[in-house]
Design a protein around this motif. Structure first.
Motif, PDB file in Angstrom:
ATOM      1  N   ALA A 109       0.286  -1.365  11.251  1.00  0.00           N
ATOM      2  CA  ALA A 109      -0.680  -1.346  10.159  1.00  0.00           C
ATOM      3  C   ALA A 109      -2.063  -0.951  10.665  1.00  0.00           C
ATOM      4  O   ALA A 109      -2.338  -0.994  11.864  1.00  0.00           O
ATOM      5  CB  ALA A 109      -0.740  -2.724   9.504  1.00  0.00           C
ATOM      6  N   ARG A 110      -2.935  -0.589   9.724  1.00  0.00           N
ATOM      7  CA  ARG A 110      -4.325  -0.308  10.074  1.00  0.00           C
ATOM      8  C   ARG A 110      -5.090  -1.597  10.315  1.00  0.00           C
ATOM      9  O   ARG A 110      -4.668  -2.675   9.890  1.00  0.00           O
ATOM     10  CB  ARG A 110      -5.003   0.467   8.942  1.00  0.00           C
ATOM     11  CG  ARG A 110      -4.449   1.856   8.722  1.00  0.00           C
ATOM     12  CD  ARG A 110      -5.042   2.474   7.465  1.00  0.00           C
ATOM     13  NE  ARG A 110      -4.516   3.819   7.282  1.00  0.00           N
ATOM     14  CZ  ARG A 110      -3.329   4.083   6.737  1.00  0.00           C
ATOM     15  NH1 ARG A 110      -2.575   3.097   6.299  1.00  0.00           N
ATOM     16  NH2 ARG A 110      -2.903   5.314   6.611  1.00  0.00           N
ATOM     17  N   HIS A 111      -6.249  -1.491  10.937  1.00  0.00           N
ATOM     18  CA  HIS A 111      -7.085  -2.671  11.117  1.00  0.00           C
ATOM     19  C   HIS A 111      -7.636  -3.136   9.784  1.00  0.00           C
ATOM     20  O   HIS A 111      -7.937  -4.318   9.596  1.00  0.00           O
ATOM     21  CB  HIS A 111      -8.223  -2.383  12.105  1.00  0.00           C
ATOM     22  CG  HIS A 111      -9.231  -1.389  11.602  1.00  0.00           C
ATOM     23  ND1 HIS A 111     -10.418  -1.768  11.025  1.00  0.00           N
ATOM     24  CD2 HIS A 111      -9.211  -0.030  11.573  1.00  0.00           C
ATOM     25  CE1 HIS A 111     -11.096  -0.683  10.683  1.00  0.00           C
ATOM     26  NE2 HIS A 111     -10.388   0.384  10.998  1.00  0.00           N
ATOM     27  N   SER A 112      -7.773  -2.218   8.805  1.00  0.00           N
ATOM     28  CA  SER A 112      -8.193  -2.560   7.447  1.00  0.00           C
ATOM     29  C   SER A 112      -7.271  -1.826   6.486  1.00  0.00           C
ATOM     30  O   SER A 112      -7.377  -0.605   6.336  1.00  0.00           O
ATOM     31  CB  SER A 112      -9.640  -2.143   7.186  1.00  0.00           C
ATOM     32  OG  SER A 112     -10.535  -2.889   7.971  1.00  0.00           O
ATOM     33  N   GLU A 113      -6.360  -2.554   5.849  1.00  0.00           N
ATOM     34  CA  GLU A 113      -5.389  -1.919   4.952  1.00  0.00           C
ATOM     35  C   GLU A 113      -5.821  -2.139   3.510  1.00  0.00           C
ATOM     36  O   GLU A 113      -5.453  -3.110   2.863  1.00  0.00           O
ATOM     37  CB  GLU A 113      -3.994  -2.494   5.194  1.00  0.00           C
ATOM     38  CG  GLU A 113      -2.871  -1.654   4.624  1.00  0.00           C
ATOM     39  CD  GLU A 113      -2.794  -0.270   5.254  1.00  0.00           C
ATOM     40  OE1 GLU A 113      -3.255   0.690   4.608  1.00  0.00           O
ATOM     41  OE2 GLU A 113      -2.278  -0.149   6.380  1.00  0.00           O
ATOM     42  N   TRP A 114      -6.649  -1.203   3.024  1.00  0.00           N
ATOM     43  CA  TRP A 114      -7.161  -1.283   1.664  1.00  0.00           C
ATOM     44  C   TRP A 114      -6.120  -0.799   0.653  1.00  0.00           C
ATOM     45  O   TRP A 114      -5.395   0.164   0.903  1.00  0.00           O
ATOM     46  CB  TRP A 114      -8.432  -0.453   1.524  1.00  0.00           C
ATOM     47  CG  TRP A 114      -9.637  -1.124   2.094  1.00  0.00           C
ATOM     48  CD1 TRP A 114     -10.088  -1.053   3.380  1.00  0.00           C
ATOM     49  CD2 TRP A 114     -10.531  -1.994   1.399  1.00  0.00           C
ATOM     50  NE1 TRP A 114     -11.214  -1.821   3.525  1.00  0.00           N
ATOM     51  CE2 TRP A 114     -11.517  -2.410   2.328  1.00  0.00           C
ATOM     52  CE3 TRP A 114     -10.609  -2.456   0.086  1.00  0.00           C
ATOM     53  CZ2 TRP A 114     -12.556  -3.270   1.977  1.00  0.00           C
ATOM     54  CZ3 TRP A 114     -11.638  -3.310  -0.271  1.00  0.00           C
ATOM     55  CH2 TRP A 114     -12.603  -3.709   0.669  1.00  0.00           C
TER      56      TRP A 114
ATOM     57  N   THR B 232       1.376  -8.328  10.304  1.00  0.00           N
ATOM     58  CA  THR B 232       0.486  -7.190  10.047  1.00  0.00           C
ATOM     59  C   THR B 232       0.957  -6.319   8.879  1.00  0.00           C
ATOM     60  O   THR B 232       0.487  -5.205   8.704  1.00  0.00           O
ATOM     61  CB  THR B 232       0.347  -6.323  11.312  1.00  0.00           C
ATOM     62  OG1 THR B 232       1.642  -5.880  11.735  1.00  0.00           O
ATOM     63  CG2 THR B 232      -0.298  -7.109  12.438  1.00  0.00           C
ATOM     64  N   SER B 233       1.882  -6.812   8.087  1.00  0.00           N
ATOM     65  CA  SER B 233       2.316  -6.095   6.889  1.00  0.00           C
ATOM     66  C   SER B 233       2.188  -7.029   5.687  1.00  0.00           C
ATOM     67  O   SER B 233       1.179  -7.008   4.975  1.00  0.00           O
ATOM     68  CB  SER B 233       3.758  -5.589   7.042  1.00  0.00           C
ATOM     69  OG  SER B 233       4.653  -6.650   7.347  1.00  0.00           O
ATOM     70  N   THR B 234       3.169  -7.908   5.511  1.00  0.00           N
ATOM     71  CA  THR B 234       3.084  -8.909   4.462  1.00  0.00           C
ATOM     72  C   THR B 234       1.826  -9.745   4.615  1.00  0.00           C
ATOM     73  O   THR B 234       1.262 -10.222   3.625  1.00  0.00           O
ATOM     74  CB  THR B 234       4.336  -9.811   4.504  1.00  0.00           C
ATOM     75  OG1 THR B 234       5.500  -8.981   4.397  1.00  0.00           O
ATOM     76  CG2 THR B 234       4.336 -10.808   3.372  1.00  0.00           C
ATOM     77  N   GLY B 235       1.386  -9.905   5.848  1.00  0.00           N
ATOM     78  CA  GLY B 235       0.176 -10.675   6.115  1.00  0.00           C
ATOM     79  C   GLY B 235      -1.079  -9.851   6.225  1.00  0.00           C
ATOM     80  O   GLY B 235      -2.099 -10.340   6.728  1.00  0.00           O
ATOM     81  N   ALA B 236      -1.058  -8.609   5.770  1.00  0.00           N
ATOM     82  CA  ALA B 236      -2.244  -7.752   5.875  1.00  0.00           C
ATOM     83  C   ALA B 236      -2.367  -6.813   4.684  1.00  0.00           C
ATOM     84  O   ALA B 236      -2.575  -5.613   4.840  1.00  0.00           O
ATOM     85  CB  ALA B 236      -2.221  -6.961   7.186  1.00  0.00           C
ATOM     86  N   ASN B 237      -2.180  -7.372   3.483  1.00  0.00           N
ATOM     87  CA  ASN B 237      -2.382  -6.613   2.245  1.00  0.00           C
ATOM     88  C   ASN B 237      -1.401  -5.463   2.082  1.00  0.00           C
ATOM     89  O   ASN B 237      -1.740  -4.395   1.588  1.00  0.00           O
ATOM     90  CB  ASN B 237      -3.821  -6.087   2.149  1.00  0.00           C
ATOM     91  CG  ASN B 237      -4.181  -5.684   0.721  1.00  0.00           C
ATOM     92  OD1 ASN B 237      -3.815  -6.357  -0.233  1.00  0.00           O
ATOM     93  ND2 ASN B 237      -4.890  -4.579   0.576  1.00  0.00           N
TER      94      ASN B 237
ATOM     95  N   GLU C 252      -4.480   8.821   8.521  1.00  0.00           N
ATOM     96  CA  GLU C 252      -5.908   8.529   8.663  1.00  0.00           C
ATOM     97  C   GLU C 252      -6.120   7.018   8.799  1.00  0.00           C
ATOM     98  O   GLU C 252      -5.591   6.227   8.014  1.00  0.00           O
ATOM     99  CB  GLU C 252      -6.660   9.061   7.442  1.00  0.00           C
ATOM    100  CG  GLU C 252      -8.121   8.678   7.363  1.00  0.00           C
ATOM    101  CD  GLU C 252      -8.944   9.303   8.470  1.00  0.00           C
ATOM    102  OE1 GLU C 252      -9.858   8.630   8.955  1.00  0.00           O
ATOM    103  OE2 GLU C 252      -8.664  10.450   8.825  1.00  0.00           O
ATOM    104  N   GLN C 253      -6.899   6.599   9.780  1.00  0.00           N
ATOM    105  CA  GLN C 253      -7.077   5.174  10.056  1.00  0.00           C
ATOM    106  C   GLN C 253      -8.148   4.518   9.201  1.00  0.00           C
ATOM    107  O   GLN C 253      -8.237   3.289   9.150  1.00  0.00           O
ATOM    108  CB  GLN C 253      -7.407   4.970  11.538  1.00  0.00           C
ATOM    109  CG  GLN C 253      -6.240   5.259  12.464  1.00  0.00           C
ATOM    110  CD  GLN C 253      -5.032   4.394  12.149  1.00  0.00           C
ATOM    111  OE1 GLN C 253      -5.101   3.176  12.210  1.00  0.00           O
ATOM    112  NE2 GLN C 253      -3.924   5.030  11.800  1.00  0.00           N
ATOM    113  N   GLU C 254      -8.960   5.275   8.506  1.00  0.00           N
ATOM    114  CA  GLU C 254     -10.067   4.691   7.750  1.00  0.00           C
ATOM    115  C   GLU C 254      -9.889   4.834   6.238  1.00  0.00           C
ATOM    116  O   GLU C 254     -10.851   4.948   5.502  1.00  0.00           O
ATOM    117  CB  GLU C 254     -11.383   5.334   8.191  1.00  0.00           C
ATOM    118  CG  GLU C 254     -11.744   5.054   9.636  1.00  0.00           C
ATOM    119  CD  GLU C 254     -11.861   3.560   9.943  1.00  0.00           C
ATOM    120  OE1 GLU C 254     -12.373   2.816   9.086  1.00  0.00           O
ATOM    121  OE2 GLU C 254     -11.430   3.140  11.027  1.00  0.00           O
ATOM    122  N   LEU C 255      -8.669   4.823   5.775  1.00  0.00           N
ATOM    123  CA  LEU C 255      -8.433   4.891   4.329  1.00  0.00           C
ATOM    124  C   LEU C 255      -9.037   3.672   3.638  1.00  0.00           C
ATOM    125  O   LEU C 255      -8.761   2.534   4.012  1.00  0.00           O
ATOM    126  CB  LEU C 255      -6.934   4.927   4.039  1.00  0.00           C
ATOM    127  CG  LEU C 255      -6.203   6.237   4.321  1.00  0.00           C
ATOM    128  CD1 LEU C 255      -4.726   6.075   3.993  1.00  0.00           C
ATOM    129  CD2 LEU C 255      -6.783   7.368   3.501  1.00  0.00           C
TER     130      LEU C 255
END
Length: 457
Positions: free
Chosen positions: A212-217, A300-305, A250-253
């Motif tokens: 996952a990304r560091h910020s998964e918007w 980092t998936s279910t626990g990261a939006n 892209e990492q900054e989506l």
């Protein structure tokens, strides 16, 4: 600028997207001729007679999936080789010309209903067997097969597409009419969510390794998810640049510098997809990934939006490999141990704080030596707003120690806390100190923060 941020803060999910978020995890099932040829991508020339799962048991699939806590199953009804796991009326390259002569889609859908989980399917747009591929006629053919799956197998919770594309017999690449496909889904299965690299409902995370990304918007530029519904006006920098370079890798989506250049934002959360093994189809020599890797991916998936779509491939007999069944059970047991029972606590929103920087005081029901996780949830029905936050521990002696710093929260954020006693810590004098409360501080948000829940484990 402020008006645009407020618009961004109010980009909201549909009820279907909220229902998808609630699932958390579901299983992918890759099964077909590749299972028998020991390949990952078939070329469409495979003889249907090789497909013969003598012990097919979709109830066994469902029971194994449920032990991991998964709430749905997505079956690969047709992969790139064009072989259909149902007796499609529109091709001879299907189970009807195999020794099996059954209907795997029907078996799987009925097993899901018996087992109390949801059923969905993947229908590959790329078909290396069809004589129509590469021509306008192919879209008619594809829609006919899609209609069969949408109308003959009960309720569908998920339709999964990728964008794999090749050349047809005429040497031309196929132009997919995705919007036409979406209309059929909305017509026959209005409650189903649709996965595609570019929306409309769920998008690809950009890899198949569970990363996952560091910020998964979930709120992202329409330049990427152009099939989604635009809910804002253009960003303040939209006329000064372009987001034409955007792709799922892209990492900054969704981050602030990114959305400022967008012509409009959509709600399109990310699915993290990976296989329990190195390959997507069953290969006898492969072993399942370690329990540690699966659990890390869960965090980092279910626990990261996002949600986790974990592939478990059946064997040539039509059963899930016992090694994978064992790992799924271990996976579910580990999740149950870590998150089965929250620590009793009382959350109090502190007064006098700015609406975009609230502070929450979490009083523990009893003093504790250690904590492992804090789980945060925004009220995603109102939009995703938090940009950054921090969690601090407070001890009986009055000492404090930072445990976690994070970016976005969204539907669910599992914060794995660092142990304040793991290293020599100049802020703490006594390794026997007890935790009495936590402080969750939102340090930046796009509008007033609306947290739905804070739980401690």
């Amino acid at each position: 600028m402020i008006d645009f941020l407020r618009e961004a803060a109010h980009v909201r999910p549909s009820q279907k997207q909220q229902n998808w978020f609630d699932m958390g995890m579901y299983a992918f099932i890759h099964f077909g001729p590749n299972t028998y040829t020991d390949r990952e991508w078939g070329d469409g020339t495979e003889n249907p007679e090789i497909f013969n799962p003598l012990k097919l048991d979709c109830d066994q699939w469902v029971e194994a999936i449920k032990t991991a806590g998964m709430k749905g199953l997505v079956l690969t009804a047709k992969h790139h080789d064009g072989f259909c796991l149902w007796p499609s009326r529109y091709t001879e390259h299907s189970v009807k010309n195999s020794p099996f002569r059954g209907d795997v889609v029907k078996e799987a859908a009925e097993a899901c209903r018996r087992g109390g989980i949801k059923f969905g399917f993947y229908l590959s747009p790329w078909d290396r067997n069809s004589k129509y591929y590469g021509s306008p006629e192919y879209n008619e053919y594809f829609c006919s097969q899609l209609t069969e799956l949408l109308t003959e197998y009960g309720d569908i919770f998920y339709v999964w597409f990728d964008n794999a594309c090749g050349e047809g017999p005429n040497g031309k690449k196929q132009a997919y009419e995705f919007e036409r496909y979406f209309e059929l889904i909305r017509k026959y299965q209005p409650e189903a969510v649709i996965f595609n690299d570019f929306g409309p409902d769920i998008r690809w995370c950009g890899n198949e390794a569970g990363q996952a990304r560091h910020s998964e918007w979930a709120v992202v530029p329409s330049e990427l998810c152009h099939y989604g519904k635009i809910q804002t006006g253009p960003g303040p920098m939209a006329s000064q640049g372009s987001l034409s370079y955007l792709y799922n890798t892209e990492q900054e989506l969704g981050t602030m510098p990114n959305i400022l250049y967008s012509k409009g934002l959509v709600f399109a959360p990310s699915e993290i997809d990976m296989s329990i093994r190195p390959g997507w189809f069953w290969h006898p020599q492969e072993e399942p990934h370690s329990l540690e890797r699966l659990f890390r991916t869960y965090l980092t998936s279910t626990g990261a939006n996002a949600c986790l779509n974990l592939n478990i491939p059946p064997t040539r007999e039509g059963l899930l490999d016992e090694r994978d069944v064992k790992r799924l059970k271990e996976f579910g047991e580990l999740i149950g141990r870590e998150f089965g029972s929250a620590v009793p606590s009382v959350t109090e929103k502190m007064k006098g704080q700015p609406p975009t920087q609230p502070v929450y005081r979490v009083k523990l029901g009893r003093p504790l030596k250690e904590l492992k996780y804090v789980v945060l949830q925004e009220d995603i029905a109102q939009g995703q707003r938090v940009e950054s936050f921090r969690i601090t521990a407070k001890f009986a002696s009055g000492g404090q120690y930072p445990l976690f710093q994070g970016t976005c929260i969204g539907n669910r954020r599992i914060c794995q806390l660092q142990d304040p006693f793991a290293l020599q810590n100049p802020l703490l004098n006594d390794t026997d100190e007890l935790l009495t409360e936590l402080q969750v501080q939102i340090t930046a948000a796009r509008d007033e923060v609306i947290l739905k829940d804070i739980q401690v484990y």
